[in-house]
Design an enzyme around this catalytic site. Sequence first.
Site, PDB file in Angstrom:
ATOM      1  N   LYS A  19       0.827  -1.211   0.000  1.00  0.00           N
ATOM      2  CA  LYS A  19       0.000   0.000   0.000  1.00  0.00           C
ATOM      3  C   LYS A  19       0.853   1.251   0.000  1.00  0.00           C
ATOM      4  O   LYS A  19       0.473   2.266  -0.590  1.00  0.00           O
ATOM      5  CB  LYS A  19      -0.968   0.000   1.193  1.00  0.00           C
ATOM      6  N   LYS A  53      -7.860 -12.827  -8.297  1.00  0.00           N
ATOM      7  CA  LYS A  53      -8.916 -13.206  -7.352  1.00  0.00           C
ATOM      8  C   LYS A  53     -10.094 -12.239  -7.452  1.00  0.00           C
ATOM      9  O   LYS A  53      -9.912 -11.059  -7.796  1.00  0.00           O
ATOM     10  CB  LYS A  53      -8.377 -13.257  -5.922  1.00  0.00           C
ATOM     11  N   LYS A  59     -13.209  -6.762  -4.347  1.00  0.00           N
ATOM     12  CA  LYS A  59     -14.006  -5.540  -4.473  1.00  0.00           C
ATOM     13  C   LYS A  59     -13.159  -4.395  -5.014  1.00  0.00           C
ATOM     14  O   LYS A  59     -13.685  -3.395  -5.466  1.00  0.00           O
ATOM     15  CB  LYS A  59     -14.617  -5.154  -3.124  1.00  0.00           C
TER      16      LYS A  59
END
Length: 334
Positions: free
Chosen positions: A114, A197, A200
């Site tokens: 991140k 995968k 969202k």
Amino acid sequence: MSNSRVLSGIQPTSGSFHLGNYLGAVKQWVELQDSHDAFYCVVDLHALTSAPDPKELRKNTLTSVAQLLALGLDPERCTLFVQSHVVEHNQLAWVMECMTGFGEASRMTQFKDKSVKTGTDRIGVGVFTYPMLMAADILLYQANQVPVGEDQRQHIELTRDLAGRFNHQYGKTFIIPEGFILKEGAKIYDLQDPTSKMSKSAESLSGLIEILDTPAANTKKIKSAVTDTGREITFDAQNKPGISNLLTIFSALSGRSVAEIENEFAGKGYGDFKAAVAEVVVEYLTPVREKTLELLDDPTHLGQILSRGAEKAQAVAGKTVRDVYDRIGLIPRG
Ligand code: ATP
Ligand code: LTN
């Protein structure tokens, strides 16, 4: 029920869970209620690391709880609560932060990934301390096992290290938890890009089956799922990732084996197969969607369930924090 305790958490970061969240995580939670003393929490404090809109966060937290209930968590058989309702999470998290090395926290891959994406100047400190809050979630309840996906393995390792370090320094206080890493077979892939995968955070939502989406929308997505070259309906993750993913979904939701489904569709085309997958998905999800909407219609009832969950959770968490505070030398208020 054995005395073995499990704890897991899920972030309320979207308006609906997707099929990957259900088959990869929540389905196991439902099963573990019968064999374990199970604690499940909606980790709203963790969700703050992505700076959600307050209205959205409120809505997503309640929707997450309603979906968990609709998917089969039973407040009579497990302790279901919202993380921020049990203040002990923050209390123990601070103690864990004080026991974690800066270098150790910097090596967490989720933080590293991140911070590369966001830039080290702008990334929140909450993303850095996220694993220590997660360690607190687990250690507060003296959980023996933590059912999570493979991506959480490193966080569980840190939790084990911190528990061991604390026990060594202050005397045996925490159970050292084991990861209960869910099987690879439980991984569901994006319908449009079956090598990634289902997530969202995918760029396009067209490969995502949302639990709360309408039957028509989910049918459409499945019918336009990417398939592979060839025409056989056979499981071959390497060469036929699209069909294999649909077979995994069909099998998981229908309870039938992949071999049985392959047999049924021998000689039939992709179109017939996709129509059948859509039918199974819609049949499975429609009552879940209806139940979720019904639960959301009665926020007082949801509030009561959460209040009882928080009370049960706090009884355990409070005891752990009192013990920890005492051992590290914080004096009681009197
Ligand atoms: P993101 O990719 O944006 O981080 P996500 O959609 O992967 O989010 P999480 O909130 O990280 O969802 O995951 C919640 C739980 O669902 C975790 O236990 C995770 O392992 C599981 N999970 C998420 N996606 C999948 C998937 N595609 N297949 C199986 N399990 C999954
Ligand atoms: N980091 C986890 C969510 C999470 C969790 C936990 C899982 C927060 N606290 C405690 C298990 C135990 C995730 O992103 N899936």
